[in-house]
Design an enzyme around this catalytic site. Sequence first.
Site, PDB file in Angstrom:
ATOM      1  N   ASN A   1       5.123   3.774  29.077  1.00  0.00           N
ATOM      2  CA  ASN A   1       6.320   3.813  28.251  1.00  0.00           C
ATOM      3  C   ASN A   1       6.957   2.433  28.220  1.00  0.00           C
ATOM      4  OD1 ASN A   1       8.986   4.200  27.237  1.00  0.00           O
ATOM      5  ND2 ASN A   1       8.914   6.367  27.777  1.00  0.00           N
TER       6      ASN A   1
ATOM      7  N   LEU B   1       6.916   7.969  23.569  1.00  0.00           N
ATOM      8  CA  LEU B   1       7.980   7.346  22.796  1.00  0.00           C
ATOM      9  C   LEU B   1       9.262   8.142  23.018  1.00  0.00           C
ATOM     10  CD1 LEU B   1       5.279   6.558  21.261  1.00  0.00           C
ATOM     11  CD2 LEU B   1       6.709   6.331  19.219  1.00  0.00           C
ATOM     12  N   ASP B   2      10.258   7.521  23.662  1.00  0.00           N
ATOM     13  CA  ASP B   2      11.579   8.127  23.814  1.00  0.00           C
ATOM     14  C   ASP B   2      12.441   7.653  22.655  1.00  0.00           C
ATOM     15  OD1 ASP B   2      10.834   9.324  26.207  1.00  0.00           O
ATOM     16  OD2 ASP B   2      11.481   7.618  27.410  1.00  0.00           O
ATOM     17  N   VAL B   3      12.913   8.595  21.850  1.00  0.00           N
ATOM     18  CA  VAL B   3      13.555   8.245  20.579  1.00  0.00           C
ATOM     19  C   VAL B   3      14.962   8.822  20.500  1.00  0.00           C
ATOM     20  CG1 VAL B   3      13.385   8.427  18.064  1.00  0.00           C
ATOM     21  CG2 VAL B   3      11.297   8.236  19.450  1.00  0.00           C
TER      22      VAL B   3
ATOM     23  N   TYR C   1      13.473   3.878  22.693  1.00  0.00           N
ATOM     24  CA  TYR C   1      14.222   3.402  23.856  1.00  0.00           C
ATOM     25  C   TYR C   1      13.290   3.271  25.046  1.00  0.00           C
ATOM     26  CZ  TYR C   1      18.858   3.788  21.756  1.00  0.00           C
ATOM     27  OH  TYR C   1      19.973   3.585  20.982  1.00  0.00           O
TER      28      TYR C   1
END
Length: 255
Positions: free
Chosen positions: A103, A129-131, A142
Amino acid sequence: MYRPRVIPCLLLQNKGLVKSVQFRNHRYLGDPINAVKLFNDLRADELIFLDIRATAENRTIDPELVRQIGDETNMPFTVGGGIRSLKAIEALIKAGAERVCLNSYALENPAFVQQASDEFGASTIVVCLDVKKNLFRKELVYSHAGTKSTSRSPLEWAKQMADLGVGELVIQSIEHDGMMGGYHLELVRKIAEAVPVPVVALGGCGTFDDVQKVVSEGGASAASAGSLFVFHGPRRAVLINFPTQTDLRKLYLTS
Protein backbone atom coordinates in the site's frame (compact mmCIF):
# COMPACT_ATOMS: atom_id res chain seq x y z
CA MET A 1 -19.69 -21.17 -13.94
CA TYR A 2 -17.55 -19.76 -11.16
CA ARG A 3 -18.13 -18.39 -7.69
CA PRO A 4 -16.48 -15.13 -6.66
CA ARG A 5 -14.46 -15.41 -3.47
CA VAL A 6 -15.73 -14.12 -0.13
CA ILE A 7 -12.85 -13.01 2.10
CA PRO A 8 -12.84 -11.91 5.75
CA CYS A 9 -10.42 -9.02 6.26
CA LEU A 10 -8.89 -8.93 9.75
CA LEU A 11 -7.07 -5.89 11.12
CA LEU A 12 -4.13 -6.32 13.48
CA GLN A 13 -2.96 -3.84 16.10
CA ASN A 14 -0.39 -4.83 18.73
CA LYS A 15 -0.90 -8.43 17.57
CA GLY A 16 -4.57 -8.25 18.56
CA LEU A 17 -7.61 -8.27 16.30
CA VAL A 18 -9.40 -4.92 15.96
CA LYS A 19 -12.14 -3.34 13.85
CA SER A 20 -12.39 0.27 12.77
CA VAL A 21 -15.03 2.71 11.59
CA GLN A 22 -13.77 4.96 8.79
CA PHE A 23 -10.22 3.98 9.86
CA ARG A 24 -10.82 5.37 13.37
CA ASN A 25 -12.15 4.18 16.74
CA HIS A 26 -10.48 0.79 16.68
CA ARG A 27 -12.32 -1.73 18.81
CA TYR A 28 -10.41 -4.67 20.25
CA LEU A 29 -11.98 -8.00 19.30
CA GLY A 30 -9.60 -10.65 20.60
CA ASP A 31 -6.90 -13.09 19.56
CA PRO A 32 -6.43 -13.40 15.77
CA ILE A 33 -5.42 -17.07 16.06
CA ASN A 34 -8.77 -17.90 17.67
CA ALA A 35 -10.49 -16.13 14.79
CA VAL A 36 -8.49 -18.22 12.31
CA LYS A 37 -9.64 -21.42 14.03
CA LEU A 38 -13.26 -20.32 13.77
CA PHE A 39 -12.94 -19.36 10.11
CA ASN A 40 -11.41 -22.78 9.48
CA ASP A 41 -14.53 -24.41 10.92
CA LEU A 42 -16.76 -22.08 8.90
CA ARG A 43 -14.85 -22.89 5.67
CA ALA A 44 -13.97 -19.34 4.68
CA ASP A 45 -12.53 -19.00 1.17
CA GLU A 46 -9.49 -16.94 2.12
CA LEU A 47 -8.32 -14.45 4.75
CA ILE A 48 -6.63 -11.06 4.61
CA PHE A 49 -4.56 -9.80 7.56
CA LEU A 50 -3.48 -6.16 7.63
CA ASP A 51 -1.25 -4.75 10.36
CA ILE A 52 -2.55 -1.20 10.51
CA ARG A 53 0.29 0.19 12.66
CA ALA A 54 3.24 -1.37 10.87
CA THR A 55 3.98 1.50 8.48
CA ALA A 56 3.65 4.19 11.14
CA GLU A 57 5.97 2.21 13.43
CA ASN A 58 8.51 1.63 10.63
CA ARG A 59 8.31 -2.16 10.74
CA THR A 60 6.79 -5.07 8.83
CA ILE A 61 3.90 -7.24 9.94
CA ASP A 62 5.44 -9.77 12.34
CA PRO A 63 6.66 -12.87 10.43
CA GLU A 64 6.33 -14.96 13.59
CA LEU A 65 2.64 -14.07 13.87
CA VAL A 66 2.28 -14.87 10.18
CA ARG A 67 3.91 -18.25 10.83
CA GLN A 68 1.42 -18.91 13.64
CA ILE A 69 -1.43 -18.03 11.31
CA GLY A 70 0.02 -20.27 8.61
CA ASP A 71 0.37 -23.17 11.03
CA GLU A 72 -3.29 -22.86 12.02
CA THR A 73 -5.18 -21.94 8.86
CA ASN A 74 -6.57 -24.34 6.29
CA MET A 75 -7.03 -21.66 3.64
CA PRO A 76 -4.91 -19.26 1.58
CA PHE A 77 -4.22 -15.92 3.23
CA THR A 78 -2.78 -12.53 2.34
CA VAL A 79 -0.79 -10.33 4.72
CA GLY A 80 0.11 -6.66 4.60
CA GLY A 81 1.63 -3.93 6.70
CA GLY A 82 4.91 -2.04 6.38
CA ILE A 83 6.34 -4.13 3.53
CA ARG A 84 9.24 -2.25 1.91
CA SER A 85 11.68 -4.85 0.58
CA LEU A 86 11.95 -8.06 -1.39
CA LYS A 87 13.56 -9.63 1.66
CA ALA A 88 10.47 -8.85 3.74
CA ILE A 89 8.22 -10.44 1.12
CA GLU A 90 10.39 -13.54 1.04
CA ALA A 91 10.23 -13.86 4.83
CA LEU A 92 6.43 -13.56 4.85
CA ILE A 93 6.00 -16.13 2.10
CA LYS A 94 8.33 -18.52 3.90
CA ALA A 95 6.21 -17.95 7.02
CA GLY A 96 3.18 -19.25 5.16
CA ALA A 97 1.47 -16.32 3.42
CA GLU A 98 0.27 -16.99 -0.11
CA ARG A 99 0.16 -13.31 -1.05
CA VAL A 100 1.46 -10.01 0.28
CA CYS A 101 -0.43 -6.74 0.16
CA LEU A 102 1.37 -3.47 -0.59
CA ASN A 103 0.00 0.00 0.00
CA SER A 104 2.02 2.96 1.29
CA TYR A 105 5.38 1.84 -0.10
CA ALA A 106 3.86 1.19 -3.53
CA LEU A 107 2.77 4.84 -3.55
CA GLU A 108 6.25 5.93 -2.48
CA ASN A 109 8.10 3.66 -4.90
CA PRO A 110 5.89 2.31 -7.70
CA ALA A 111 8.82 0.52 -9.34
CA PHE A 112 8.93 -1.78 -6.32
CA VAL A 113 5.66 -3.35 -7.46
CA GLN A 114 7.28 -4.37 -10.74
CA GLN A 115 10.34 -5.70 -8.91
CA ALA A 116 8.20 -7.73 -6.51
CA SER A 117 6.05 -9.10 -9.33
CA ASP A 118 9.12 -10.11 -11.34
CA GLU A 119 10.72 -11.76 -8.33
CA PHE A 120 7.78 -13.62 -6.81
CA GLY A 121 5.19 -13.74 -9.60
CA ALA A 122 2.18 -11.50 -10.17
CA SER A 123 -0.17 -13.85 -8.32
CA THR A 124 1.78 -13.19 -5.10
CA ILE A 125 1.50 -9.39 -5.20
CA VAL A 126 -1.62 -7.49 -4.14
CA VAL A 127 -1.97 -3.72 -3.92
CA CYS A 128 -4.61 -2.08 -1.74
CA LEU A 129 -6.02 1.32 -2.65
CA ASP A 130 -7.43 3.27 0.32
CA VAL A 131 -9.74 5.88 -1.17
CA LYS A 132 -11.66 8.83 0.21
CA LYS A 133 -12.74 12.35 -0.76
CA ASN A 134 -10.51 15.30 0.10
CA LEU A 135 -11.75 18.70 1.27
CA PHE A 136 -12.72 19.54 -2.31
CA ARG A 137 -14.82 16.33 -2.58
CA LYS A 138 -12.39 14.75 -5.01
CA GLU A 139 -11.69 11.06 -4.52
CA LEU A 140 -8.00 10.37 -4.02
CA VAL A 141 -5.78 7.51 -2.89
CA TYR A 142 -4.51 7.82 0.70
CA SER A 143 -1.47 6.24 2.33
CA HIS A 144 -0.29 5.49 5.90
CA ALA A 145 -3.58 3.91 7.05
CA GLY A 146 -5.62 6.70 5.51
CA THR A 147 -3.78 9.55 7.23
CA LYS A 148 -1.87 11.00 4.27
CA SER A 149 -3.46 12.26 1.09
CA THR A 150 -1.81 11.77 -2.27
CA SER A 151 -2.55 13.44 -5.56
CA ARG A 152 -3.33 10.11 -7.22
CA SER A 153 -6.66 9.33 -8.84
CA PRO A 154 -7.91 5.87 -7.83
CA LEU A 155 -8.62 4.93 -11.44
CA GLU A 156 -5.26 6.04 -12.80
CA TRP A 157 -3.39 4.49 -9.87
CA ALA A 158 -5.19 1.19 -10.37
CA LYS A 159 -4.28 1.21 -14.06
CA GLN A 160 -0.64 1.95 -13.25
CA MET A 161 -0.49 -0.88 -10.73
CA ALA A 162 -1.96 -3.29 -13.27
CA ASP A 163 0.62 -2.16 -15.84
CA LEU A 164 3.41 -2.76 -13.31
CA GLY A 165 2.40 -6.39 -12.84
CA VAL A 166 0.22 -6.53 -9.74
CA GLY A 167 -1.84 -9.72 -9.57
CA GLU A 168 -4.84 -8.32 -7.70
CA LEU A 169 -6.21 -5.00 -6.46
CA VAL A 170 -8.11 -4.41 -3.23
CA ILE A 171 -10.33 -1.33 -3.53
CA GLN A 172 -11.21 0.06 -0.12
CA SER A 173 -13.43 3.05 0.58
CA ILE A 174 -12.34 4.73 3.82
CA GLU A 175 -15.67 6.54 4.14
CA HIS A 176 -17.58 3.25 3.87
CA ASP A 177 -15.28 1.36 6.27
CA GLY A 178 -17.20 -0.10 9.21
CA MET A 179 -20.43 1.67 8.28
CA MET A 180 -22.11 -1.56 7.10
CA GLY A 181 -24.28 0.35 4.62
CA GLY A 182 -22.95 -1.26 1.44
CA TYR A 183 -19.85 -1.07 -0.72
CA HIS A 184 -18.82 1.93 -2.81
CA LEU A 185 -20.29 0.33 -5.93
CA GLU A 186 -19.47 3.16 -8.32
CA LEU A 187 -15.79 3.15 -7.39
CA VAL A 188 -15.48 -0.64 -7.58
CA ARG A 189 -17.30 -0.82 -10.91
CA LYS A 190 -15.23 1.97 -12.48
CA ILE A 191 -11.95 0.27 -11.59
CA ALA A 192 -13.10 -3.29 -12.34
CA GLU A 193 -14.12 -2.23 -15.85
CA ALA A 194 -10.77 -0.49 -16.47
CA VAL A 195 -8.17 -3.03 -15.34
CA PRO A 196 -7.35 -6.56 -16.53
CA VAL A 197 -6.65 -7.94 -13.04
CA PRO A 198 -9.05 -9.19 -10.35
CA VAL A 199 -10.60 -6.54 -8.13
CA VAL A 200 -11.50 -7.22 -4.49
CA ALA A 201 -14.10 -4.88 -2.98
CA LEU A 202 -13.59 -3.83 0.65
CA GLY A 203 -15.29 -1.36 2.95
CA GLY A 204 -18.95 -1.01 3.94
CA CYS A 205 -20.38 -4.50 3.63
CA GLY A 206 -23.24 -5.05 6.06
CA THR A 207 -25.26 -7.94 4.62
CA PHE A 208 -24.84 -10.86 2.27
CA ASP A 209 -27.00 -8.89 -0.19
CA ASP A 210 -24.16 -6.34 -0.32
CA VAL A 211 -21.79 -9.17 -1.29
CA GLN A 212 -24.12 -10.25 -4.08
CA LYS A 213 -24.54 -6.68 -5.32
CA VAL A 214 -20.83 -5.80 -5.49
CA VAL A 215 -20.24 -8.94 -7.53
CA SER A 216 -23.23 -8.71 -9.86
CA GLU A 217 -23.43 -4.91 -10.21
CA GLY A 218 -19.95 -3.78 -9.22
CA GLY A 219 -18.02 -6.32 -11.25
CA ALA A 220 -15.81 -7.35 -8.34
CA SER A 221 -13.97 -10.65 -8.60
CA ALA A 222 -14.16 -11.06 -4.83
CA ALA A 223 -15.87 -9.42 -1.87
CA SER A 224 -13.97 -8.79 1.34
CA ALA A 225 -15.38 -7.50 4.62
CA GLY A 226 -14.53 -7.05 8.26
CA SER A 227 -17.59 -6.05 10.29
CA LEU A 228 -19.92 -8.49 8.55
CA PHE A 229 -17.80 -11.46 9.65
CA VAL A 230 -16.96 -10.37 13.21
CA PHE A 231 -20.17 -8.72 14.45
CA HIS A 232 -23.73 -9.91 14.95
CA GLY A 233 -26.91 -7.92 15.51
CA PRO A 234 -27.65 -4.20 15.91
CA ARG A 235 -25.48 -3.94 19.03
CA ARG A 236 -22.53 -5.39 17.12
CA ALA A 237 -21.83 -8.23 19.51
CA VAL A 238 -18.57 -9.95 18.61
CA LEU A 239 -19.35 -13.20 16.82
CA ILE A 240 -17.16 -14.74 14.12
CA ASN A 241 -19.40 -15.86 11.26
CA PHE A 242 -19.36 -16.67 7.56
CA PRO A 243 -22.07 -17.33 4.93
CA THR A 244 -23.39 -20.86 4.64
CA GLN A 245 -22.57 -22.95 1.60
CA THR A 246 -26.22 -22.53 0.53
CA ASP A 247 -25.82 -18.75 0.56
CA LEU A 248 -22.49 -18.92 -1.24
CA ARG A 249 -24.05 -20.89 -4.09
CA LYS A 250 -26.15 -17.82 -4.87
CA LEU A 251 -22.97 -16.10 -6.05
CA TYR A 252 -22.25 -18.45 -8.96
CA LEU A 253 -21.88 -16.55 -12.21
CA THR A 254 -21.39 -17.57 -15.81
CA SER A 255 -17.82 -16.83 -16.89
